[in-house]
Design a protein around this motif. Structure first.
Motif, PDB file in Angstrom:
ATOM      1  N   LYS A   1     -40.738   5.585  42.551  1.00 42.75           N
ATOM      2  CA  LYS A   1     -41.173   4.214  42.848  1.00 42.75           C
ATOM      3  C   LYS A   1     -42.694   4.112  42.809  1.00 42.75           C
ATOM      4  N   ALA A   2     -43.371   5.077  43.428  1.00 48.35           N
ATOM      5  CA  ALA A   2     -44.836   5.070  43.454  1.00 48.35           C
ATOM      6  C   ALA A   2     -45.411   5.292  42.055  1.00 48.35           C
ATOM      7  N   PHE A   3     -44.787   6.178  41.303  1.00 46.81           N
ATOM      8  CA  PHE A   3     -45.248   6.458  39.945  1.00 46.81           C
ATOM      9  C   PHE A   3     -45.120   5.214  39.068  1.00 46.81           C
ATOM     10  N   GLU A   4     -43.953   4.586  39.108  1.00 49.61           N
ATOM     11  CA  GLU A   4     -43.717   3.402  38.278  1.00 49.61           C
ATOM     12  C   GLU A   4     -44.648   2.260  38.659  1.00 49.61           C
ATOM     13  N   GLU A   5     -44.970   2.132  39.938  1.00 51.33           N
ATOM     14  CA  GLU A   5     -45.883   1.086  40.380  1.00 51.33           C
ATOM     15  C   GLU A   5     -47.295   1.354  39.856  1.00 51.33           C
ATOM     16  N   THR A   6     -47.688   2.622  39.847  1.00 49.50           N
ATOM     17  CA  THR A   6     -49.005   2.990  39.321  1.00 49.50           C
ATOM     18  C   THR A   6     -49.094   2.695  37.825  1.00 49.50           C
ATOM     19  N   VAL A   7     -48.032   3.024  37.091  1.00 50.53           N
ATOM     20  CA  VAL A   7     -48.007   2.750  35.652  1.00 50.53           C
ATOM     21  C   VAL A   7     -48.054   1.251  35.399  1.00 50.53           C
ATOM     22  N   LYS A   8     -47.300   0.496  36.205  1.00 52.34           N
ATOM     23  CA  LYS A   8     -47.256  -0.959  36.052  1.00 52.34           C
ATOM     24  C   LYS A   8     -48.628  -1.580  36.274  1.00 52.34           C
ATOM     25  N   CYS A   9     -49.369  -1.026  37.225  1.00 48.38           N
ATOM     26  CA  CYS A   9     -50.699  -1.555  37.543  1.00 48.38           C
ATOM     27  C   CYS A   9     -51.802  -0.905  36.714  1.00 48.38           C
ATOM     28  N   LYS A  10     -51.375  -0.074  35.739  1.00 52.16           N
ATOM     29  CA  LYS A  10     -52.320   0.619  34.841  1.00 52.16           C
ATOM     30  C   LYS A  10     -53.293   1.515  35.595  1.00 52.16           C
TER      31      LYS A  10
END
Length: 382
Positions: free
Chosen positions: A218-227
């Protein structure tokens, strides 16, 4: 920083061992063994015979299939992408290409009764050809995931060392002793294991003990989403020992035993080496179910383990056993593998895990059923 240095060191080792040694030391053995097998085959125009009037194809055999360069290149891109995205399926898809897409499987089977040595030599050649493709993809993936700090170096290393011992044992015991029908049937059964593992992974029970992995994903995907910069919270080793090693990834802690990683690598590679694939289809479930790592770390770790096994498996097949490969085909494929393997780590982080798992589950079930029925029962599916 340490992981980047180790990845660079591995590049040098792989290039020296998997490229230099087979090319410099095995040429004469290849030529003699292949020439003897071809000479022992009956001359004629029927199935299981060699027609000298036809142009040379696979391994320089007159009348053998000669895959087109464009087809080899495009299929290899797919193989490189699929393996570098999840750390699995590379050897399976390489095998599908060599056996079915290129027509090498059907051709090899024609020599089952008329020229057994040629049948088995082609089988071993297909096995090591699969491993060349997986080996390069594993090399590129290891470097890319290491730079992104999505690689558990010590875990992948101990898995790989276990794989090394198994590879030496299996290649020595099976090279030249497996017919194509046997290989094809076992290939199918092993792929069925992929489907079984994935079904378990997607079940409530398989997901029940993965709270840390879910939070990290979840944290990884959020970081990718926020670039954001994924390296800032990438893999860090907190504690290391042979009994218990602890790492962190995106705020979550994970532990494993290097000793059990060695045992797991041995068992997985023993099976993978027999069917001529990298073993990622078993490493991935091992790393997600037993170790409990998130998929975004699993792919790179699996790639490192596969890389170590492929180095010595290729060496054993080509140098110790004198098994030839068809360089015109392999050369084009390796270019495609490099392209696909560079794309995978950069695109995979944007694909939801569930979507990938469902795609691979369908592929695994179909491929497993197809090759099991054909290899053991002679039943062909589209």
């Amino acid at each position: 920083m340490m992981q980047k240095k180790l990845a660079s060191f591995l590049v040098i080792v792989v290039i020296c061992l998997t490229v230099g040694l087979p090319l410099l030391t095995a040429t004469a053995a290849h030529a003699d063994k292949l020439a003897d097998a071809i000479a022992a085959a009956p001359i004629g125009t029927g199935a299981g015979q060699i027609d000298p009037s036809k142009s040379s194809g696979f391994l320089g055999i007159p009348g053998a299939p000669d895959p087109g360069m464009i087809m080899c290149f495009l299929w290899a891109i797919w193989v490189g992408w699929i393996f570098s995205t999840v750390g699995a399926f590379g050897g399976v898809m390489a095998g599908v290409g060599h056996i079915t897409i290129y027509g090498l499987g059907a051709y090899a089977k024609t020599f089952k009764d008329t020229a057994t040595p040629l049948n088995k030599l082609m089988t071993d050649s297909i096995r090591v050809s699969n491993q060349w493709l997986v080996g390069l993809s594993a090399l590129v993936s290891t470097v890319n995931y290491g730079r992104q700090k999505r690689l558990v170096t010590s875990l992948g290393f101990f898995l790989g060392i276990g794989a090394l011992f198994a590879t030496l044992m299996v290649v020595y015991g099976t090279a030249g002793k497996v017919s194509f029908s046997q290989y094809q049937g076992w290939f199918g059964l092993c792929v069925f294991l992929i489907a079984a593992f994935m079904i378990y992974e997607m079940s409530p029970k398989g997901q029940s003990n993965k709270k840390a992995a879910k939070e990290a994903v979840k944290a990884f995907e959020e970081t990718v989403k926020c670039k954001g910069d994924i390296c800032e919270q990438g893999v860090e080793t907190l504690k290391w020992s042979l009994a218990r090693t602890e790492i962190s990834f995106f705020g979550q802690k994970f532990t494993f035993s290097p000793i059990w990683a060695f045992v797991g690598g041995f068992l997985i590679s023993a099976l993978a080496s027999f069917i001529g694939v990298g073993g990622g289809f078993l490493y991935v479930p091992f790393l997600t179910s037993v170790v409990g790592l998130p998929m975004f770390v699993v792919a790179g770790t699996s790639a490192l383990a596969v890389l170590i096994g492929m180095i010595f498996s290729i060496f054993q097949f080509m140098v110790m056993k004198g098994i030839p490969v068809y360089w015109p085909m392999i050369g084009v494929e390796l270019i495609g593998i490099f392209v696909g393997s560079m794309i995978g780590p950069r695109t995979g982080k944007y694909i939801p895990e569930k979507v990938l798992k469902w795609i691979f589950l369908v592929l695994a079930f179909y491929i497993g059923l197809r090759y099991t029925l054909r290899g053991f029962f002679g039943i062909s599916l589209l």
